[in-house]
Design a protein around this motif. Sequence first.
Motif, mmCIF file in Angstrom:
data_model
loop_
_atom_site.group_PDB
_atom_site.id
_atom_site.type_symbol
_atom_site.label_atom_id
_atom_site.label_comp_id
_atom_site.label_asym_id
_atom_site.label_seq_id
_atom_site.Cartn_x
_atom_site.Cartn_y
_atom_site.Cartn_z
ATOM 1 N N SER A 11 0.029 19.026 11.181
ATOM 2 C CA SER A 11 0.207 18.961 9.705
ATOM 3 C C SER A 11 -0.089 17.531 9.214
ATOM 4 C CB SER A 11 1.864 19.062 9.261
ATOM 5 O OG SER A 11 2.525 18.001 10.107
ATOM 6 N N PRO A 12 -0.705 17.405 7.917
ATOM 7 C CA PRO A 12 -0.979 15.820 7.536
ATOM 8 C C PRO A 12 0.203 15.147 7.519
ATOM 9 C CG PRO A 12 -0.842 17.540 5.576
ATOM 10 C CD PRO A 12 -0.544 18.439 6.677
ATOM 11 N N PRO A 13 -0.377 13.816 7.320
ATOM 12 C CA PRO A 13 0.837 12.665 7.640
ATOM 13 C C PRO A 13 1.556 12.670 6.220
ATOM 14 C CG PRO A 13 -1.443 11.693 7.389
ATOM 15 C CD PRO A 13 -1.633 13.224 7.496
ATOM 16 N N VAL A 14 2.769 12.167 6.542
ATOM 17 C CA VAL A 14 3.776 11.912 5.322
ATOM 18 C C VAL A 14 3.252 10.637 4.774
ATOM 19 C CG1 VAL A 14 6.177 11.526 4.556
ATOM 20 C CG2 VAL A 14 5.779 13.101 6.354
ATOM 21 N N ARG A 15 2.828 10.337 3.586
ATOM 22 C CA ARG A 15 2.423 9.296 2.953
ATOM 23 C C ARG A 15 3.497 8.658 2.106
ATOM 24 N NH1 ARG A 15 -2.092 6.980 1.847
ATOM 25 N NH2 ARG A 15 -2.720 5.881 0.023
ATOM 26 N N LEU A 16 3.712 7.483 2.524
ATOM 27 C CA LEU A 16 4.694 6.554 1.775
ATOM 28 C C LEU A 16 4.157 5.622 1.022
ATOM 29 C CD1 LEU A 16 6.752 6.222 5.165
ATOM 30 C CD2 LEU A 16 7.171 8.068 3.520
ATOM 31 N N GLY A 17 4.857 5.093 -0.194
ATOM 32 C CA GLY A 17 4.471 4.305 -0.966
ATOM 33 C C GLY A 17 5.807 3.042 -0.730
ATOM 34 N N LEU A 18 5.309 1.714 -0.507
ATOM 35 C CA LEU A 18 6.135 0.620 -0.403
ATOM 36 C C LEU A 18 5.999 -0.212 -1.584
ATOM 37 C CD1 LEU A 18 5.141 0.175 3.200
ATOM 38 C CD2 LEU A 18 6.863 1.780 2.389
ATOM 39 N N LEU A 19 7.069 -0.161 -2.529
ATOM 40 C CA LEU A 19 6.673 -1.014 -3.619
ATOM 41 C C LEU A 19 7.719 -2.408 -3.326
ATOM 42 C CD1 LEU A 19 6.282 -1.813 -6.728
ATOM 43 C CD2 LEU A 19 8.364 -0.291 -7.323
ATOM 44 N N LEU A 20 7.048 -3.430 -3.410
ATOM 45 C CA LEU A 20 7.674 -4.646 -3.045
ATOM 46 C C LEU A 20 7.848 -5.655 -4.207
ATOM 47 C CD1 LEU A 20 5.296 -5.744 0.042
ATOM 48 C CD2 LEU A 20 7.492 -4.289 0.152
ATOM 49 N N ILE A 21 9.283 -5.628 -4.442
ATOM 50 C CA ILE A 21 9.570 -6.642 -5.716
ATOM 51 C C ILE A 21 9.489 -8.033 -5.127
ATOM 52 C CG2 ILE A 21 11.277 -7.052 -7.398
ATOM 53 C CD1 ILE A 21 10.020 -4.343 -7.676
ATOM 54 N N LEU A 83 8.569 7.225 -2.159
ATOM 55 C CA LEU A 83 8.224 5.722 -2.604
ATOM 56 C C LEU A 83 9.595 4.962 -2.340
ATOM 57 C CD1 LEU A 83 6.390 3.729 -4.145
ATOM 58 C CD2 LEU A 83 7.909 3.762 -5.813
ATOM 59 N N PHE A 84 9.296 3.862 -1.481
ATOM 60 C CA PHE A 84 10.642 2.866 -1.088
ATOM 61 C C PHE A 84 10.440 1.772 -2.073
ATOM 62 C CE2 PHE A 84 9.958 5.339 2.716
ATOM 63 C CZ PHE A 84 11.393 5.433 3.336
ATOM 64 N N VAL A 85 11.527 1.289 -2.662
ATOM 65 C CA VAL A 85 11.726 0.181 -3.425
ATOM 66 C C VAL A 85 12.266 -1.118 -2.931
ATOM 67 C CG1 VAL A 85 12.511 -0.663 -5.817
ATOM 68 C CG2 VAL A 85 11.877 1.668 -5.591
ATOM 69 N N PHE A 86 11.579 -2.167 -2.348
ATOM 70 C CA PHE A 86 12.077 -3.159 -1.600
ATOM 71 C C PHE A 86 12.532 -4.396 -2.584
ATOM 72 C CE2 PHE A 86 9.792 -0.878 1.455
ATOM 73 C CZ PHE A 86 10.584 -0.562 2.411
ATOM 74 N N ALA A 87 13.791 -4.815 -2.634
ATOM 75 C CA ALA A 87 14.177 -5.996 -3.207
ATOM 76 C C ALA A 87 15.062 -6.678 -2.636
ATOM 77 C CB ALA A 87 14.678 -5.777 -4.708
ATOM 78 N N GLY A 88 15.386 -7.925 -3.085
ATOM 79 C CA GLY A 88 16.543 -8.709 -2.378
ATOM 80 C C GLY A 88 16.667 -10.000 -3.400
ATOM 81 N N GLY A 89 17.319 -10.967 -2.776
ATOM 82 C CA GLY A 89 17.720 -12.086 -3.800
ATOM 83 C C GLY A 89 18.719 -11.830 -4.895
ATOM 84 N N ASP A 90 18.201 -11.838 -6.156
ATOM 85 C CA ASP A 90 19.225 -11.448 -7.137
ATOM 86 C C ASP A 90 18.510 -10.275 -7.945
ATOM 87 O OD1 ASP A 90 20.937 -10.988 -9.066
ATOM 88 O OD2 ASP A 90 21.363 -13.035 -9.524
ATOM 89 N N PRO A 91 18.346 -9.163 -7.656
ATOM 90 C CA PRO A 91 17.476 -8.152 -8.311
ATOM 91 C C PRO A 91 17.787 -8.062 -9.672
ATOM 92 C CG PRO A 91 19.074 -6.956 -7.001
ATOM 93 C CD PRO A 91 19.437 -8.588 -6.648
ATOM 94 N N ARG A 92 19.140 -8.793 -10.421
ATOM 95 C CA ARG A 92 19.321 -8.595 -11.911
ATOM 96 C C ARG A 92 18.109 -9.220 -12.591
ATOM 97 N NH1 ARG A 92 24.468 -11.361 -12.650
ATOM 98 N NH2 ARG A 92 23.309 -12.858 -11.353
ATOM 99 N N HIS A 93 17.463 -10.222 -12.177
ATOM 100 C CA HIS A 93 16.461 -10.841 -12.773
ATOM 101 C C HIS A 93 14.981 -10.246 -12.942
ATOM 102 C CE1 HIS A 93 19.760 -13.656 -13.452
ATOM 103 N NE2 HIS A 93 19.874 -14.074 -12.158
#
Length: 323
Positions: A11-21, A83-93
């Motif tokens: 089967s075709p590969p699973v395609r992932l999006g990696l959104l870096l904040i 799509l993965f959403v990666f965040a850290g620090g203080d994401p409120r800002h």
Amino acid sequence: MSEKDMTNDASPPVRLGLLLIPGFALMGYAALVEAFRAANTLSGRVLYEWVHVSPDGQPVEATNGARILADARVGDRIACQMLFVFAGGDPRHFHDPATYGWLRQLARGRCAIAGVSGGPYIMARAGLLTGRRATIHWEHRPLFVEEFPDVALEHGLYVIDGPVITCAGGTAGLDLALALIARDQGDDLAARVGEWFIRTTPRDAAGPQRLSPAERHGTTNHIVLHALARIEAALDQPISREAIAQDCGRSLRQMERLFHEHLGQSMAETALALRLDSAAHRLRTTDAPITQIALDCGFVSAAHFSRRVRQRFGVPPSALRKG
């Protein structure tokens, strides 16, 4: 075997999006991506492929200063199943209507959205978690609950609520990745990936993010632990010693004796230390005003707070903020 040599005749590969904040936590990112890379290597096939995305298409810097190149920018057409959403620090800002709109667009197009560490904060701002079950790193929990009361926030490592996924981050990223690999490719490959990363004991999705209260406080006395739970649940509006004693079914004198016996200090000293530790953590991990942190942790004024911080840590609040 290199990834170039891998065949992909199934089967075709699973395609992932990696959104870096900007300011994302590198540990959570690496734990996830490395697990998918290992699945490719151990299977001898390209089961997963991914594309890195940033809000403006420019390289993104993690909290430790590492920079990762972006393949695409928010708004670009990227064909991905998740799509993965990666965040850290203080994401409120992080405030970017374009990012929020893009996430909603992907969700409408049946792309699963997964937030890691501070990533659930971004998802909540985009309106993707309203009425959903979710989790988030424990350090973001108090402010998250205050801003998003309509999210059913849980304490676990990760939560899969249909196409909406949230993860506490850190090493919990590996637990989530293994669960997804097991779902997509089978338990055997997931177990092999776990062994490769010296993770031989599976952790349940609802497992705790932190040590148990008994481990954190060094006591197993159930009365003391109940009192500590009451203190920690009301750091912003401290409860009187008398009320806590009554809640525990003991006299104030008995409670003080138990605290000295099991913790080596009085109830008041313990409560103050917990409030100061919470305040110090907020100083180091957020840029909220010092006065606001003081009030949120139950201090009557910034001056009172500053005196107590100096007594406990030997430096003023501003020095803790600078690290």
